[in-house]
Every structure is written in C-alpha cells, then in structure tokens.
Scaffold this motif. Structure first.
Motif, PDB file in Angstrom:
ATOM      1  N   LEU A 211       8.083  13.127  35.691  1.00  0.00           N
ATOM      2  CA  LEU A 211       8.205  15.149  35.082  1.00  0.00           C
ATOM      3  C   LEU A 211       7.525  16.125  35.950  1.00  0.00           C
ATOM      4  N   HIS A 212       8.085  16.966  36.679  1.00  0.00           N
ATOM      5  CA  HIS A 212       7.371  17.795  37.719  1.00  0.00           C
ATOM      6  C   HIS A 212       8.259  19.418  37.524  1.00  0.00           C
ATOM      7  N   ILE A 213       7.664  20.682  36.929  1.00  0.00           N
ATOM      8  CA  ILE A 213       8.330  21.885  36.982  1.00  0.00           C
ATOM      9  C   ILE A 213       7.227  22.616  37.408  1.00  0.00           C
ATOM     10  N   GLU A 214       7.990  23.519  37.847  1.00  0.00           N
ATOM     11  CA  GLU A 214       7.149  24.863  38.195  1.00  0.00           C
ATOM     12  C   GLU A 214       7.659  25.576  37.826  1.00  0.00           C
ATOM     13  N   SER A 215       7.210  27.114  37.748  1.00  0.00           N
ATOM     14  CA  SER A 215       7.137  28.933  37.724  1.00  0.00           C
ATOM     15  C   SER A 215       6.912  28.428  35.044  1.00  0.00           C
ATOM     16  N   TRP A 216       6.142  29.329  35.224  1.00  0.00           N
ATOM     17  CA  TRP A 216       5.983  29.545  34.137  1.00  0.00           C
ATOM     18  C   TRP A 216       6.759  30.192  33.008  1.00  0.00           C
ATOM     19  N   PRO A 217       7.712  30.315  32.730  1.00  0.00           N
ATOM     20  CA  PRO A 217       8.968  29.964  32.471  1.00  0.00           C
ATOM     21  C   PRO A 217       9.321  28.129  31.761  1.00  0.00           C
ATOM     22  N   LYS A 218       9.580  27.973  32.939  1.00  0.00           N
ATOM     23  CA  LYS A 218       9.919  26.398  32.822  1.00  0.00           C
ATOM     24  C   LYS A 218       8.582  25.933  32.470  1.00  0.00           C
ATOM     25  N   VAL A 219       7.846  26.152  32.588  1.00  0.00           N
ATOM     26  CA  VAL A 219       6.066  25.516  32.030  1.00  0.00           C
ATOM     27  C   VAL A 219       5.881  25.367  30.859  1.00  0.00           C
ATOM     28  N   SER A 220       6.031  26.589  30.518  1.00  0.00           N
ATOM     29  CA  SER A 220       6.035  27.125  29.135  1.00  0.00           C
ATOM     30  C   SER A 220       7.043  25.840  28.176  1.00  0.00           C
ATOM     31  N   GLN A 221       8.569  25.644  28.989  1.00  0.00           N
ATOM     32  CA  GLN A 221       9.636  24.465  27.812  1.00  0.00           C
ATOM     33  C   GLN A 221       8.869  23.429  28.305  1.00  0.00           C
ATOM     34  N   VAL A 222       8.469  22.944  28.818  1.00  0.00           N
ATOM     35  CA  VAL A 222       7.790  21.994  29.029  1.00  0.00           C
ATOM     36  C   VAL A 222       6.721  21.733  27.545  1.00  0.00           C
ATOM     37  N   LEU A 223       5.523  22.714  27.922  1.00  0.00           N
ATOM     38  CA  LEU A 223       4.427  22.629  26.735  1.00  0.00           C
ATOM     39  C   LEU A 223       5.298  23.009  25.109  1.00  0.00           C
ATOM     40  N   ALA A 224       6.609  23.317  25.174  1.00  0.00           N
ATOM     41  CA  ALA A 224       7.182  23.519  24.113  1.00  0.00           C
ATOM     42  C   ALA A 224       8.089  21.750  23.805  1.00  0.00           C
TER      43      ALA A 224
ATOM     44  N   TRP B 257       9.950  12.086  29.515  1.00  0.00           N
ATOM     45  CA  TRP B 257      10.120  12.601  29.981  1.00  0.00           C
ATOM     46  C   TRP B 257      10.748  13.235  31.063  1.00  0.00           C
ATOM     47  N   ARG B 258      11.670  12.429  31.286  1.00  0.00           N
ATOM     48  CA  ARG B 258      12.400  12.330  33.044  1.00  0.00           C
ATOM     49  C   ARG B 258      13.513  12.632  32.061  1.00  0.00           C
ATOM     50  N   HIS B 259      13.682  13.246  31.294  1.00  0.00           N
ATOM     51  CA  HIS B 259      15.386  13.503  31.180  1.00  0.00           C
ATOM     52  C   HIS B 259      14.994  14.725  30.528  1.00  0.00           C
ATOM     53  N   VAL B 260      13.609  15.518  30.156  1.00  0.00           N
ATOM     54  CA  VAL B 260      13.236  16.807  30.000  1.00  0.00           C
ATOM     55  C   VAL B 260      12.647  17.453  31.026  1.00  0.00           C
ATOM     56  N   HIS B 261      12.708  16.867  32.029  1.00  0.00           N
ATOM     57  CA  HIS B 261      12.448  17.271  33.949  1.00  0.00           C
ATOM     58  C   HIS B 261      14.001  17.601  34.119  1.00  0.00           C
ATOM     59  N   ASN B 262      15.086  16.816  34.274  1.00  0.00           N
ATOM     60  CA  ASN B 262      16.350  17.148  34.499  1.00  0.00           C
ATOM     61  C   ASN B 262      17.421  18.154  33.468  1.00  0.00           C
ATOM     62  N   ARG B 263      16.656  18.433  32.478  1.00  0.00           N
ATOM     63  CA  ARG B 263      17.566  18.744  31.312  1.00  0.00           C
ATOM     64  C   ARG B 263      16.470  20.393  32.173  1.00  0.00           C
ATOM     65  N   ILE B 264      15.567  20.875  31.812  1.00  0.00           N
ATOM     66  CA  ILE B 264      14.640  22.068  32.271  1.00  0.00           C
ATOM     67  C   ILE B 264      15.320  22.276  33.622  1.00  0.00           C
ATOM     68  N   THR B 265      15.293  21.213  34.436  1.00  0.00           N
ATOM     69  CA  THR B 265      15.430  22.165  35.856  1.00  0.00           C
ATOM     70  C   THR B 265      17.426  22.515  36.098  1.00  0.00           C
ATOM     71  N   ALA B 266      17.876  21.074  34.926  1.00  0.00           N
ATOM     72  CA  ALA B 266      19.579  22.175  35.245  1.00  0.00           C
ATOM     73  C   ALA B 266      19.228  23.815  34.270  1.00  0.00           C
ATOM     74  N   GLY B 267      18.673  24.042  33.873  1.00  0.00           N
ATOM     75  CA  GLY B 267      18.617  25.380  32.943  1.00  0.00           C
ATOM     76  C   GLY B 267      19.700  24.510  31.500  1.00  0.00           C
ATOM     77  N   GLN B 268      19.024  23.962  30.967  1.00  0.00           N
ATOM     78  CA  GLN B 268      19.399  22.964  29.675  1.00  0.00           C
ATOM     79  C   GLN B 268      18.069  22.888  28.843  1.00  0.00           C
ATOM     80  N   GLU B 269      18.591  22.466  27.411  1.00  0.00           N
ATOM     81  CA  GLU B 269      17.842  22.795  26.718  1.00  0.00           C
ATOM     82  C   GLU B 269      18.053  20.963  26.565  1.00  0.00           C
TER      83      GLU B 269
END
Length: 195
Positions: free
Chosen positions: A130-143, A163-175
């Motif tokens: 998983l690799h996520i940037e920007s605080w709003p998305k990072v906070s989603q990963v922390l959640a 973790w791959r699933h979380v990466h893909n969903r958050i990158t696509a703007g989904q929960e």
C-alpha cells in the motif's frame, strides 16, 4: 479559520506519545532490541530510518514486529524487520504554513534475492502493499488499520491482499471493505494450504 483546500496542520504530541500509544495497545508488539553481531545477519534485515524533528519532519512505524532497534542520534533511530514481516511506515513533513506532505506505506520485508521496490528511508526496500499520499487519504488508511485492530487482529498478521485492497479502494475514492475475523481465518487457512 482554516482553508478547506489545505490539509489541516497536524498536532503530533511527540515521539514519546507515539511510543506510549504503541506500548498501551495490547495488539501492538513492543520493539524487541536484539544485538546482532555478524554483519551478514544484520544485512538480512530491512532497515527503516525514523526521524523525529518536532512539527517539521516526523517518521514513525504505525505497526510491525521490530526485530532490531538502533539509536543513532536523539532524533534518529533505525528499526530492523525480518524477512516476511509486514509494517506500516508513516512519513509527515511540514513548514511554517502547514503540512507539506504526508505518506503511508505498508511494506513486506523481502528475503535475500527477492525483487523489491526501493523506498526513501527503507534499506534495501520491500514489497509495497500500500502506498498512499495526502493527509485525508493517509487518515483513511490509519482508520482502516484501527478497524483491523478492532476486529482483534494484529495488522502485521492481516492478509497482504487486504492492504492491496485498501490501497486500490482509497486511490479510487471508495471506502475499503472491513477486515473481519472470518476473512482473517480464511487467510490463515489459505496460508496453511499454500505453505
């Protein structure tokens, strides 16, 4: 009044507080400091450099089983992870005007000879789950990490596919879907069959 386009300034209460949170979390394993004498053994570990300059540059491990800890300076430590260990590495940087960058990576430490991706402050590198940037998305990963812990599963033991699933969903703007105890049991059975 804060600017809605700019991420909020993060008020970290300090490195000691982050360590205290980890120590108080029953699911978080405390760092194990071991003396590894031979350089060959030490080179098998994936090393992560943690830097803490209050309110300027902060790197920390959100979860992971630490095999070795080496203090370099008051502000710098090196954490070592054994091959196969999964850990979350958070990097945050700010200037006088607020947050400049925030990133989180969930990484699997690799064995010698395995292919890997290079990452800043991670030697030699690892398999990035998983690799996520920007605080709003990072906070989603922390959640999402908190949700795994709420399901009574140590995030280090969760399925890498989650973790791959979380990466893909958050990158696509989904929960992302929740990681349940049933999914974890299915992952453990699959690992037994494959192993």
């Amino acid at each position: 009044m804060s600017d809605p386009a700019r991420p909020p300034r993060i008020d970290f209460s300090g490195f000691a507080e982050a360590l205290r949170r980890q120590a108080n979390n029953p699911l978080q394993h405390r760092p194990i400091t071991t003396a590894i004498s031979r350089p060959a053994q030490q080179s098998r570990l994936t090393e992560v450099e943690l830097i803490w300059i209050e309110q300027k540059l902060e790197h920390w491990i959100r979860f992971g089983r630490i095999a070795q800890e080496r203090i370099v300076t008051r502000r710098t430590r090196i954490m070592g992870f054994r091959p196969g260990a999964i850990f979350a590495f958070v990097r945050w940087m700010a200037n006088d005007y607020g947050t400049v960058s925030s990133r989180i990576d969930v990484v699997r430490a690799v064995n010698a000879g395995e292919p890997y991706t290079t990452l800043p402050f991670v030697r030699p590198g690892g398999e990035v789950l998983l690799h996520i940037e920007s605080w709003p998305k990072v906070s989603q990963v922390l959640a999402a990490i908190d949700a795994v812990e709420a399901a009574s599963v140590d995030p280090c033991d969760a399925a890498p596919d989650h973790w791959r699933h979380v990466h893909n969903r958050i990158t696509a703007g989904q929960e992302p879907r929740a990681y349940t105890l049933e999914r974890h049991r299915a992952w453990l059975r699959r690992r037994e069959i494959e192993g």
